[in-house]
Design an enzyme around this catalytic site. Structure first.
Site, mmCIF file in Angstrom:
data_model
loop_
_atom_site.group_PDB
_atom_site.id
_atom_site.type_symbol
_atom_site.label_atom_id
_atom_site.label_comp_id
_atom_site.label_asym_id
_atom_site.label_seq_id
_atom_site.Cartn_x
_atom_site.Cartn_y
_atom_site.Cartn_z
ATOM 1 N N THR A 15 0.821 -1.216 0.000
ATOM 2 C CA THR A 15 0.000 0.000 0.000
ATOM 3 C C THR A 15 0.849 1.258 0.000
ATOM 4 O OG1 THR A 15 -1.859 -1.026 1.110
ATOM 5 C CG2 THR A 15 -1.649 1.333 1.408
ATOM 6 N N SER A 57 1.333 -7.496 -1.182
ATOM 7 C CA SER A 57 1.989 -8.578 -0.427
ATOM 8 C C SER A 57 1.146 -9.846 -0.363
ATOM 9 C CB SER A 57 2.414 -8.116 0.967
ATOM 10 O OG SER A 57 1.320 -8.020 1.832
ATOM 11 N N THR A 88 1.400 -4.680 4.080
ATOM 12 C CA THR A 88 1.186 -5.103 5.471
ATOM 13 C C THR A 88 0.570 -6.493 5.587
ATOM 14 O OG1 THR A 88 -0.984 -4.028 5.556
ATOM 15 C CG2 THR A 88 0.904 -2.727 6.296
ATOM 16 N N ASP A 89 -0.128 -6.924 4.527
ATOM 17 C CA ASP A 89 -0.922 -8.150 4.679
ATOM 18 C C ASP A 89 -0.087 -9.379 5.045
ATOM 19 O OD1 ASP A 89 -3.074 -6.590 4.092
ATOM 20 O OD2 ASP A 89 -3.346 -7.319 2.044
#
Ligand code: ASP
Length: 334
Positions: A15, A57, A88-89
């Protein structure tokens, strides 16, 4: 300027580097473009960039973890620290994987990202990136996630919020420190061990099964036919239901050389398989591996790392319970 620390920025997408497209946010900005949003960086360190990947990710694979580790290895001597920007995932999986692939690093290897793209008016990208660079110039050995003012050990991170800025928590271990007004306040200094070792092999045939009431052994059989190890996220402190053929399933597959790890779906405090009858048998008679206070992300990455090195039962067991980068408080469990 002469004694300014040198940091390598490795871009992988996420992101933080995303822009709005007709089909939703997509990682499009380069590392140089990211840097242009934080001119204050020039007062912190000198930065060179590598654009390694541009992935959401969700698309991150173990082969990409190996790419990140080999990039850091190739440039290790040239820089004082490393910052990886990442979605972040799956950042917690990558942080755990890098903690096993790069052991004993005296230099900081910092992962960061954001919940909102760097080009948005309201964004956590800039502060996270600046904090990551600050940490990359500190005496902060090993792999950490720097996010929302917190420094979290790479083996202990979990994404615990899907939208708000406080996306990550350190599970069963304190934060290493916090960033306040641009300064790192340290709670714990991680030890780096005596020797820097890079690994370059993972066994990706590691499956994860989340137990639900009513499940039977069929799904475990299916996964074990295709995997070298199965991690079962069971309930509470750990155990398997008496109905459904699980005990036989575990025994049969372990006799065929598969590795089975029991862990818990409960986020905090970990497993303790010996407590109840439903778990005790697995531990005493079948001798499954037990995750104790490790995160599921760390267990997945650790099993991939271990099985990439050996399939010897005693050696797998030894390595599994040997703490790496504070992933398991093993001494205190026994
Ligand atoms: N889907 C994004 C990713 O993991 C989410 C983020 O970066 O926050 O790449």
């Amino acid at each position: 300027m002469a004694d300014m620390k040198k940091v390598l920025l490795i871009g992988t997408g996420g992101t933080i580097a995303s822009e709005v497209s007709a089909d939703g946010l997509a990682p499009e900005l380069t590392t140089e473009q990211l840097l242009s949003f934080i001119p204050a960086i020039s007062a912190i360190c000198s930065v060179e960039c590598i654009q390694l990947l541009s992935l959401d990710s969700t698309n991150m694979q173990p082969k990409h973890w190996l790419m990140m580790a080999s990039t850091i290895r190739a440039h290790y001597e040239e820089y004082d620290g490393f910052v990886l920007t990442h979605g972040t995932d799956t950042m917690a999986y990558t942080a755990a994987a890098l903690s096993y692939l790069i052991q004993g690093s005296p230099k900081p290897i910092i992962l960061t990202g954001a919940q909102k793209p760097i080009g948005f008016e309201s964004t956590d990208s800039k502060i996270n990136l600046l904090d990551a660079f600050r940490c990359a110039t500190e005496d902060l050995p090993g792999v950490s996630i720097v996010f929302n003012n917190k420094v979290i050990p790479g083996t202990r991170a979990k994404k615990t919020r899907s939208k708000s800025f406080q996306a990550f928590s350190s599970i069963n271990y304190p934060d290493l420190g916090v960033l306040r007004d641009g300064r790192l306040l340290r709670y714990i200094r991680p030890e780096c061990g005596s020797e820097l070792v890079f690994y370059s092999k993972l066994d990706t045939k590691v499956a994860l099964l989340k137990l639900t009431p009513g499940m039977d052994r069929g799904v475990a059989d299916y996964l074990l036919e295709r995997s070298d190890a199965l991690i079962i996220e069971s309930f509470g402190v750990g155990g398997l239901p008496e109905e459904g053929g699980f005990y036989e399933c575990v025994g049969e597959w372990m006799a065929k050389g598969r590795f089975i790890v029991l862990t818990t779906q409960v986020e905090n405090e970990g497993s303790d398989l010996g407590v109840y009858l439903v778990g005790h048998r697995l531990k005493r008679d079948l001798r499954v591996l037990e995750a104790y206070d490790m995160t599921t992300e760390a267990v997945v990455a650790k099993m991939m790392w271990i099985l990439g090195q050996t399939k010897d039962k005693a050696e797998v067991e030894r390595l599994f319970y040997t703490p790496v980068a504070k992933d398991i408080l093993w001494e205190e469990q026994t």
